[in-house]
Scaffold this active site. Structure first.
Site, PDB file in Angstrom:
ATOM      1  N   ARG A  37     -12.301   6.349   5.081  1.00 36.81           N
ATOM      2  CA  ARG A  37     -13.530   6.034   4.323  1.00 36.81           C
ATOM      3  C   ARG A  37     -14.597   7.105   4.562  1.00 36.81           C
ATOM      4  O   ARG A  37     -15.326   7.476   3.657  1.00 36.81           O
ATOM      5  CB  ARG A  37     -14.087   4.655   4.744  1.00 36.81           C
ATOM      6  CG  ARG A  37     -13.176   3.476   4.496  1.00 36.81           C
ATOM      7  CD  ARG A  37     -12.804   3.221   3.067  1.00 36.81           C
ATOM      8  NE  ARG A  37     -11.842   4.054   2.417  1.00 36.81           N
ATOM      9  CZ  ARG A  37     -10.504   3.957   2.499  1.00 36.81           C
ATOM     10  NH1 ARG A  37      -9.948   3.083   3.262  1.00 36.81           N
ATOM     11  NH2 ARG A  37      -9.710   4.782   1.816  1.00 36.81           N
TER      12      ARG A  37
ATOM     13  N   ASP B 149       0.853  -1.190   0.000  1.00 38.03           N
ATOM     14  CA  ASP B 149       0.000   0.000   0.000  1.00 38.03           C
ATOM     15  C   ASP B 149       0.887   1.238   0.000  1.00 38.03           C
ATOM     16  O   ASP B 149       2.037   1.186   0.449  1.00 38.03           O
ATOM     17  CB  ASP B 149      -0.859   0.025   1.280  1.00 38.03           C
ATOM     18  CG  ASP B 149      -2.014  -0.962   1.237  1.00 38.03           C
ATOM     19  OD1 ASP B 149      -2.302  -1.502   0.158  1.00 38.03           O
ATOM     20  OD2 ASP B 149      -2.629  -1.177   2.299  1.00 38.03           O
TER      21      ASP B 149
ATOM     22  N   ARG C 123      -0.915  -0.851  -8.741  1.00 39.06           N
ATOM     23  CA  ARG C 123      -2.276  -0.418  -8.400  1.00 39.06           C
ATOM     24  C   ARG C 123      -2.331   1.111  -8.536  1.00 39.06           C
ATOM     25  O   ARG C 123      -1.466   1.810  -8.018  1.00 39.06           O
ATOM     26  CB  ARG C 123      -2.611  -0.805  -6.957  1.00 39.06           C
ATOM     27  CG  ARG C 123      -3.970  -0.274  -6.489  1.00 39.06           C
ATOM     28  CD  ARG C 123      -4.157  -0.380  -4.985  1.00 39.06           C
ATOM     29  NE  ARG C 123      -4.080  -1.741  -4.509  1.00 39.06           N
ATOM     30  CZ  ARG C 123      -3.803  -2.050  -3.238  1.00 39.06           C
ATOM     31  NH1 ARG C 123      -3.569  -1.107  -2.349  1.00 39.06           N
ATOM     32  NH2 ARG C 123      -3.745  -3.305  -2.866  1.00 39.06           N
TER      33      ARG C 123
ATOM     34  N   THR D 163     -10.522   1.969  -8.115  1.00 34.80           N
ATOM     35  CA  THR D 163     -11.436   3.116  -8.048  1.00 34.80           C
ATOM     36  C   THR D 163     -12.869   2.623  -8.095  1.00 34.80           C
ATOM     37  O   THR D 163     -13.143   1.550  -8.628  1.00 34.80           O
ATOM     38  CB  THR D 163     -11.182   4.093  -9.221  1.00 34.80           C
ATOM     39  OG1 THR D 163     -12.057   5.233  -9.064  1.00 34.80           O
ATOM     40  CG2 THR D 163     -11.423   3.462 -10.593  1.00 34.80           C
ATOM     41  N   HIS D 164     -13.769   3.454  -7.512  1.00 29.85           N
ATOM     42  CA  HIS D 164     -15.207   3.163  -7.621  1.00 29.85           C
ATOM     43  C   HIS D 164     -15.859   4.143  -8.573  1.00 29.85           C
ATOM     44  O   HIS D 164     -17.065   4.167  -8.723  1.00 29.85           O
ATOM     45  CB  HIS D 164     -15.876   3.286  -6.247  1.00 29.85           C
ATOM     46  CG  HIS D 164     -15.116   2.605  -5.160  1.00 29.85           C
ATOM     47  ND1 HIS D 164     -14.142   3.233  -4.422  1.00 29.85           N
ATOM     48  CD2 HIS D 164     -15.156   1.328  -4.723  1.00 29.85           C
ATOM     49  CE1 HIS D 164     -13.612   2.385  -3.568  1.00 29.85           C
ATOM     50  NE2 HIS D 164     -14.202   1.223  -3.728  1.00 29.85           N
TER      51      HIS D 164
HETATM   52  P1  FDA Z   1     -14.128   8.961  -5.516  1.00 32.05           P
HETATM   53  O1  FDA Z   1     -13.758   9.194  -4.084  1.00 32.05           O
HETATM   54  O2  FDA Z   1     -14.230  10.151  -6.420  1.00 32.05           O
HETATM   55  O3  FDA Z   1     -15.492   8.163  -5.529  1.00 32.05           O
HETATM   56  C1  FDA Z   1     -16.188   7.823  -6.724  1.00 32.05           C
HETATM   57  C2  FDA Z   1     -17.503   7.165  -6.334  1.00 32.05           C
HETATM   58  O4  FDA Z   1     -17.248   5.942  -5.645  1.00 32.05           O
HETATM   59  C3  FDA Z   1     -18.338   7.977  -5.348  1.00 32.05           C
HETATM   60  O5  FDA Z   1     -19.161   8.915  -6.011  1.00 32.05           O
HETATM   61  C4  FDA Z   1     -19.114   6.900  -4.639  1.00 32.05           C
HETATM   62  O6  FDA Z   1     -20.184   6.451  -5.441  1.00 32.05           O
HETATM   63  C5  FDA Z   1     -18.109   5.768  -4.526  1.00 32.05           C
HETATM   64  N1  FDA Z   1     -17.321   5.851  -3.277  1.00 32.05           N
HETATM   65  C6  FDA Z   1     -16.021   6.184  -3.175  1.00 32.05           C
HETATM   66  N2  FDA Z   1     -15.604   6.121  -1.874  1.00 32.05           N
HETATM   67  C7  FDA Z   1     -16.661   5.773  -1.158  1.00 32.05           C
HETATM   68  C8  FDA Z   1     -16.875   5.541   0.243  1.00 32.05           C
HETATM   69  N3  FDA Z   1     -15.894   5.673   1.136  1.00 32.05           N
HETATM   70  N4  FDA Z   1     -18.101   5.174   0.632  1.00 32.05           N
HETATM   71  C9  FDA Z   1     -19.123   5.028  -0.255  1.00 32.05           C
HETATM   72  N5  FDA Z   1     -18.978   5.237  -1.601  1.00 32.05           N
HETATM   73  C10 FDA Z   1     -17.780   5.605  -2.028  1.00 32.05           C
HETATM   74  N6  FDA Z   1      -5.335   5.045  -1.136  1.00 32.05           N
HETATM   75  C11 FDA Z   1      -4.043   5.299  -0.829  1.00 32.05           C
HETATM   76  O7  FDA Z   1      -3.691   6.456  -0.573  1.00 32.05           O
HETATM   77  N7  FDA Z   1      -3.122   4.266  -0.790  1.00 32.05           N
HETATM   78  C12 FDA Z   1      -3.463   2.994  -1.082  1.00 32.05           C
HETATM   79  O8  FDA Z   1      -2.603   2.104  -1.041  1.00 32.05           O
HETATM   80  C13 FDA Z   1      -4.813   2.726  -1.426  1.00 32.05           C
HETATM   81  N8  FDA Z   1      -5.226   1.454  -1.724  1.00 32.05           N
HETATM   82  C14 FDA Z   1      -6.492   1.253  -2.231  1.00 32.05           C
HETATM   83  C15 FDA Z   1      -6.877  -0.007  -2.675  1.00 32.05           C
HETATM   84  C16 FDA Z   1      -8.107  -0.188  -3.254  1.00 32.05           C
HETATM   85  C17 FDA Z   1      -8.487  -1.529  -3.764  1.00 32.05           C
HETATM   86  C18 FDA Z   1      -9.006   0.914  -3.391  1.00 32.05           C
HETATM   87  C19 FDA Z   1     -10.335   0.765  -4.065  1.00 32.05           C
HETATM   88  C20 FDA Z   1      -8.665   2.144  -2.897  1.00 32.05           C
HETATM   89  C21 FDA Z   1      -7.417   2.329  -2.309  1.00 32.05           C
HETATM   90  N9  FDA Z   1      -7.051   3.569  -1.794  1.00 32.05           N
HETATM   91  C22 FDA Z   1      -5.740   3.792  -1.440  1.00 32.05           C
HETATM   92  C23 FDA Z   1      -8.089   4.622  -1.573  1.00 32.05           C
HETATM   93  C24 FDA Z   1      -8.204   5.558  -2.753  1.00 32.05           C
HETATM   94  O9  FDA Z   1      -7.053   6.363  -2.824  1.00 32.05           O
HETATM   95  C25 FDA Z   1      -9.452   6.466  -2.639  1.00 32.05           C
HETATM   96  O10 FDA Z   1      -9.371   7.209  -1.479  1.00 32.05           O
HETATM   97  C26 FDA Z   1     -10.763   5.719  -2.656  1.00 32.05           C
HETATM   98  O11 FDA Z   1     -10.722   4.613  -3.508  1.00 32.05           O
HETATM   99  C27 FDA Z   1     -11.881   6.631  -3.171  1.00 32.05           C
HETATM  100  O12 FDA Z   1     -11.589   7.096  -4.456  1.00 32.05           O
HETATM  101  P2  FDA Z   1     -12.401   6.657  -5.782  1.00 32.05           P
HETATM  102  O13 FDA Z   1     -11.384   6.403  -6.832  1.00 32.05           O
HETATM  103  O14 FDA Z   1     -13.317   5.555  -5.499  1.00 32.05           O
HETATM  104  O15 FDA Z   1     -13.130   7.980  -6.235  1.00 32.05           O
END
Ligand code: FDA
Length: 307
Positions: A288, A137, A187, A229-230
């Site tokens: 989160r 990570d 990743r 990413t989500h």
């Molecule tokens: P974004 O935050 O813009 O969210 C896009 C959409 O996803 C939202 O509109 C919502 O629908 C959904 N969503 C996202 N987060 C949510 C939540 N908490 N609750 C509910 N819905 C949510 N970071 C880091 O700094 N070091 C690392 O090593 C990792 N490792 C890692 C592994 C994996 C498998 C994932 C998925 C994420 C990480 N992260 C991480 C966290 C990452 O940096 C980031 O903070 C989160 O994934 C949220 O970003 P999104 O890309 O989902 O986009």
């Protein structure tokens, strides 16, 4: 802005005590964390694998304060990987391990980087024995260089050791270019920590644009991209890239967009769920909540109503 304030406030001992001891917190934790024990982690892993998903397991705990704690975290990973293998869950990399370098000693005052490297090497050896892999990570910006150094030192022995690029850092695309080499598991995530504007993008739009740039670099390269990413728009960009389904994977967090995880896997994509377990869930929970105002509002309302 809210995200930055929450992440900064969460470092206070008082805030930690209030959040950790509130009865309602347990329910929120249960949404994002598999449970306290490795048995809980194994049960969730089995269920997700049965659903056609892949898994990466994170034993919660960051910032080990002494060598004994760092060794105990390492021992837990070694035990976990043995248990996964014994249960037939790890072969072919179906369930792997995600490790935070600070949890295995990176920040220790004496020889922190060396200890973390040795501990990670032990975990990699256990993973190899179990037929699976490890991903490092990425934590705060100050840990990026030491983490990449550890990666570079261990990859000759463990070529499948994975790493993370955070697109909120301005260096993201450059790191992707350096890491997008044959066999390299990378990743890509947006980044979950606070960082100074000099080194990081601060607006959502800039972070998203940087993610799209990084994603294109990784998907065009010969490595193995892991798109964490989500975000529906970024998932659409990846899906439209034309890259064969088996040559990269999507990754999402346990408890977030579970239907989308199943939809992608049902369409033939490789989808890995990041599953944390353990009792040291505070830092993970705060990140989160900080990601999504709706989560935070729900949590604060519940705190107030149980008052
Ligand atoms: P974004 O935050 O813009 O969210 C896009 C959409 O996803 C939202 O509109 C919502 O629908 C959904 N969503 C996202 N987060 C949510 C939540 N908490 N609750 C509910 N819905 C949510 N970071 C880091 O700094 N070091 C690392 O090593 C990792 N490792 C890692 C592994 C994996 C498998 C994932 C998925 C994420 C990480 N992260 C991480 C966290 C990452 O940096 C980031 O903070 C989160 O994934 C949220 O970003 P999104 O890309 O989902 O986009």
């Amino acid at each position: 802005m809210l995200r930055r304030v929450l992440l900064a406030a969460s470092a206070s001992d008082r805030v930690r005590r209030v959040i950790s001891s509130a009865p309602v917190t347990r329910n929120v934790v249960a949404r994002f964390v598999a449970g306290d024990t490795s048995d809980d982690a194994l049960a969730v892993t089995r269920r997700l694998l049965d659903d056609g998903l892949l898994v990466t397991l994170d034993y919660l705990g960051e910032d080990a304060v002494d060598p004994q704690r760092a060794a105990a975290v390492t021992d837990e990973y070694v035990r976990l990987l043995g248990a996964l293998a014994a249960a037939g869950l790890s072969g072919g990399g179906r369930a792997e391990a995600s490790v935070k370098p600070t949890a295995v000693g990176l920040d220790l005052a004496e020889h922190g980087e060396k200890r973390a490297r040795e501990n990670i090497a032990r975990i990699c050896a256990a993973a190899r024995e179990a037929g699976t892999t490890v991903t490092l990570d990425m934590e705060e910006n100050s840990r990026v260089e030491p983490t990449l150094r550890i990666l570079g030192q261990l990859r000759p022995e463990f070529p499948d050791l994975g790493c993370v690029v955070q697109s909120y850092l301005r260096r993201g695309p450059q790191d992707c270019r350096a890491l997008a080499v044959a066999g390299s598991r990378v990743r890509l995530c947006k980044g979950a920590y606070n960082a100074a504007p000099g080194v990081a993008f601060t607006s959502r739009a800039e972070v998203d644009r940087s993610y799209a740039r990084c994603l294109r670099v990784l998907l065009a390269g010969p490595g193995y991209p892991m798109l964490a990413t989500h975000d529906p728009r970024l998932i659409r960009i990846a899906a439209a890239s034309g890259r064969p389904a088996g040559s990269f994977e999507y990754q999402m967090l346990y408890g977030i967009r579970p239907q989308e995880q199943l939809r992608l896997a049902g369409g033939g994509a490789r989808v890995r769920v990041y599953v944390p377990y353990g009792s040291d869930w505070y830092g993970y929970l705060v990140r989160r909540l900080a990601e999504r105002p709706a989560n935070l509002l729900f949590f604060l309302r519940s705190l107030a109503s149980r008052g």
